[in-house]
Design a protein around this motif. Structure first.
Motif, PDB file in Angstrom:
ATOM      1  N   VAL A 233       3.623   2.756  -1.014  1.00  0.00           N
ATOM      2  CA  VAL A 233       2.743   1.753  -1.634  1.00  0.00           C
ATOM      3  C   VAL A 233       3.395   0.364  -1.602  1.00  0.00           C
ATOM      4  O   VAL A 233       2.721  -0.652  -1.443  1.00  0.00           O
ATOM      5  CB  VAL A 233       2.372   2.163  -3.074  1.00  0.00           C
ATOM      6  CG1 VAL A 233       1.552   1.088  -3.754  1.00  0.00           C
ATOM      7  CG2 VAL A 233       1.595   3.473  -3.060  1.00  0.00           C
ATOM      8  N   LEU A 234       4.726   0.338  -1.701  1.00  0.00           N
ATOM      9  CA  LEU A 234       5.448  -0.936  -1.674  1.00  0.00           C
ATOM     10  C   LEU A 234       5.192  -1.694  -0.371  1.00  0.00           C
ATOM     11  O   LEU A 234       5.289  -2.922  -0.323  1.00  0.00           O
ATOM     12  CB  LEU A 234       6.951  -0.682  -1.842  1.00  0.00           C
ATOM     13  CG  LEU A 234       7.829  -1.907  -2.067  1.00  0.00           C
ATOM     14  CD1 LEU A 234       7.552  -2.512  -3.428  1.00  0.00           C
ATOM     15  CD2 LEU A 234       9.302  -1.561  -1.940  1.00  0.00           C
ATOM     16  N   GLN A 235       4.824  -0.960   0.694  1.00  0.00           N
ATOM     17  CA  GLN A 235       4.583  -1.618   1.985  1.00  0.00           C
ATOM     18  C   GLN A 235       3.390  -2.573   1.923  1.00  0.00           C
ATOM     19  O   GLN A 235       3.269  -3.469   2.750  1.00  0.00           O
ATOM     20  CB  GLN A 235       4.361  -0.582   3.101  1.00  0.00           C
ATOM     21  CG  GLN A 235       5.490   0.422   3.264  1.00  0.00           C
ATOM     22  CD  GLN A 235       6.845  -0.241   3.318  1.00  0.00           C
ATOM     23  OE1 GLN A 235       7.060  -1.151   4.097  1.00  0.00           O
ATOM     24  NE2 GLN A 235       7.763   0.198   2.463  1.00  0.00           N
ATOM     25  N   LEU A 236       2.501  -2.389   0.933  1.00  0.00           N
ATOM     26  CA  LEU A 236       1.346  -3.284   0.782  1.00  0.00           C
ATOM     27  C   LEU A 236       1.776  -4.663   0.308  1.00  0.00           C
ATOM     28  O   LEU A 236       1.022  -5.619   0.418  1.00  0.00           O
ATOM     29  CB  LEU A 236       0.358  -2.709  -0.236  1.00  0.00           C
ATOM     30  CG  LEU A 236      -0.393  -1.442   0.154  1.00  0.00           C
ATOM     31  CD1 LEU A 236      -1.126  -0.891  -1.053  1.00  0.00           C
ATOM     32  CD2 LEU A 236      -1.386  -1.740   1.264  1.00  0.00           C
ATOM     33  N   GLY A 237       2.988  -4.761  -0.246  1.00  0.00           N
ATOM     34  CA  GLY A 237       3.458  -6.020  -0.829  1.00  0.00           C
ATOM     35  C   GLY A 237       3.813  -5.798  -2.293  1.00  0.00           C
ATOM     36  O   GLY A 237       3.252  -4.909  -2.937  1.00  0.00           O
TER      37      GLY A 237
END
Lengths: 348, 253
Positions: A233-237
């Motif tokens: 989820v962190l990859q979304l920003g």
């Protein structure tokens, strides 16, 4: 809500179906390959090994000593260090949202090596197991400091790939210079140990080293895998992750500490071995996709396999002499890194 | 039962971004936040959504300060579409939409959310191979998936969208606005930063106009969006102002 899409906009390019079963299969295959490679590699080397040496009773047998006290510990260490480097590479790439992050390129491994160099000169070698842990602790602290510096820099600079790699270059240069300076202060024995750490080698592996390394690495790996979904989820920003109920700062802190722990415990036993953490997650993403719940354990397995193969090459190509294993991994990894730089060039 | 902003002030690096902004977002409202570039629209949206804390003033949700909610409990009650574009790894569209679910998402729900924009056929594509507009549709589906439990339970939630029309073609711009309208009719409160005044005029119940960090007008779309706004806030020259005025006139009819 009843507007329909323009038929001209139907998908044309790459479609991809990935099933969890595919990831299971790849992971199972990697596990089988690793076990087979461990068995095979035990027979390859400067001294020959017979089947009967494998019997448990042969432990005390002087003819089997090469297998039980030299070769097997070395193979196990290669697998463990490879697993650590692969998994920490995957975690750091997730943390930095950047496929070019690697403990070696960002200077974290060199930071750990510098801390080890300082502790080698400051702490007497006669401390036994405590000495082994003190090296691990030094390596962890050095790696952690560099990791935090790089991370804060990445956040300030907006996370650009080029800025990150340049910061890693600067840290590598700084640590290299500091280690170079320490070589002038060291005596002969210390100098030998220092060059071992900066070159990277798996020779002289001991079962106690393996135990110390495992006692740090395995819990750290398990904890990393627990935050796999959050890393996705962190990859979304940062902001989007926060709106999805994740505390990005806490996740980043935890990942930095765990990755530094793993890199530190690897550097403590094997010195600086480059490019495994860059190469392995990248290859795996092509096979099983980028989801961290598969990527983290998969990178550990493929890293183990890769370093085991590289080390077997290193000790057989010019037998009875041997190459530093870092030379082999760099020979494999550096061209691949160049290829990645070229293919990602537009995003830099 | 609403989201209440009182006298919000916010500065970054010594620069005042927002000054003394107050307003209320009630359930069943579609709010458009409009204004020139750099007026503080996105900042206001993030303050209302709880992504940033105001330096002065308060934001409260159902009578309770927003800062007292946990991140997880807020995530169940509101979803936010940001302008972040940071994905570099080869996730599939299914993976990206599934990230919107707070629990494990099933394929049926993912397809359901993609279907709102007839994007179900994208589900097995690689996200990085999509065009800008397709990516935006996937991101909107992800945000919808986050609120799907409230939608199914008939329990209205809050939806914040930062320039959701970016990169969408005309067809999907209208499809999105129609979707937002239908969510509003089910009691959702929606705040949307938007540049298209014609669409804002046609679909929004409430319009807030920001200029230099201040709320210079708020009210019903017909009352707020007029030629004076185009002149004083957007400083549109006479010729384009005339064109816009006649477009707004058509939209009103």
């Amino acid at each position: 809500m009843h507007y329909t899409a323009n038929p001209k906009m139907m998908p044309s390019a790459i479609t991809e179906t990935r099933h969890p079963n595919a990831a299971y299969r790849v992971l199972g295959l990697l596990m089988a390959c690793l076990l087979a490679a461990l068995m095979l590699a035990a027979f390859v080397g400067a001294a020959s090994v017979e089947w009967q040496h494998w019997q448990w009773r042969a432990w005390q047998n002087p003819e089997a000593a090469i297998l039980w006290h030299i070769r097997l510990p070395r193979l196990c260490l290669a697998a463990i260090v490879g697993a650590g480097l692969g998994a920490s590479g995957a975690a750091m790439q997730g943390l930095f949202r950047n496929p070019l992050a690697d403990p070696g390129l960002l200077g974290i491994a060199n930071g750990a090596a510098l801390a080890v160099a300082i502790s080698l000169i400051a702490i007497p070698s006669s401390w036994g197991l405590l000495g082994l842990y003190s090296i691990s602790i030094a390596a962890f602290s050095g790696g952690l400091i560099c990791c935090i510096v790089i991370f804060l820099f990445a956040r300030r600079s907006g996370g650009g790939v080029a800025a990150l790699l340049l910061a890693g270059l600067a840290i590598n240069a700084l640590c290299g210079a500091a280690i170079g300076f320490l070589t002038y202060l060291s005596d002969d024995q210390q100098l030998r140990s220092l060059s071992f750490w900066t070159m990277g080698s798996l020779g002289g592996a001991l079962w106690t080293q393996i135990a110390v390394c495992c006692s740090v690495l395995i819990p750290a790996l398990l904890l990393l895998t627990r935050s796999a979904r959050q890393l996705d989820v962190l990859q979304l920003g940062d902001r989007s992750a926060e709106y999805l109920g994740i505390d990005p700062r806490q996740l980043q802190r935890r990942t930095v500490i765990l990755a530094a722990l793993i890199v530190g415990s690897c550097v403590a036993v094997s010195g600086v071995i480059g490019f495994v953490g860059l190469l392995v997650p990248h290859l795996l993403r092509m096979l099983i996709g980028p989801q961290h719940r598969w990527l983290l354990p998969g990178s550990a397995l493929l890293g183990a396999l890769l370093l085991l193969a590289a080390d077997t090459l290193a000790r057989t190509v010019v037998a009875p002499a041997e190459l530093p294993v870092g030379v082999i991994t760099s020979l494999l990894g550096a061209p691949y890194f160049l290829y990645l730089l070229i293919s990602q060039g537009r995003r830099l | 039962m609403s989201l209440l902003a009182e006298r919000l002030g916010w500065a970054q690096k010594g620069k005042h971004i927002l000054n003394d902004v107050s307003g209320e977002l009630a359930p069943g409202t579609l709010l458009a936040i409009v204004g020139p570039n750099g007026a503080g629209k996105s900042s206001l949206l993030h303050l209302l959504a709880g992504g940033e804390r105001p330096d002065t003033g308060t934001v409260s949700l159902d009578g309770q300060l927003l800062s007292t909610y946990s991140a997880a409990s807020l995530a169940r009650r509101r979803a936010v579409l940001t302008q972040e574009q940071s994905l570099l790894f080869p996730f599939t569209v299914r993976d990206v939409v599934a990230m919107g679910s707070l629990l494990a998402a099933n394929d049926e729900d993912i397809e359901h959310c993609l279907q709102y924009f007839s994007a179900a056929e994208l589900i097995n594509r690689q996200y990085l191979s999509l065009s800008g507009g397709e990516r935006q549709r996937v991101q909107i589906a992800r945000v919808l998936l986050q609120l799907l439990p409230s939608l199914k339970a008939g329990d209205p939630a809050y939806l914040f969208l930062d320039e959701p029309l970016n990169a969408l073609d005309l067809n999907h711009q209208f499809a999105l606005m129609a979707l937002l309208e239908s969510l509003r009719d089910r009691g959702f409160a929606i705040a949307c930063v938007i540049h298209d005044l014609v669409l804002a005029h046609r679909f929004a119940d409430q319009v807030w106009v920001l200029s230099n960090g201040r709320l210079v007008a708020q009210g019903g779309a017909a009352a707020v969006i007029n030629e004076r706004l185009l002149d004083e806030v957007f400083m549109l020259p006479a010729q384009p102002r005339k064109v816009m005025a006649s477009l707004l006139d058509c939209a009103a009819r």
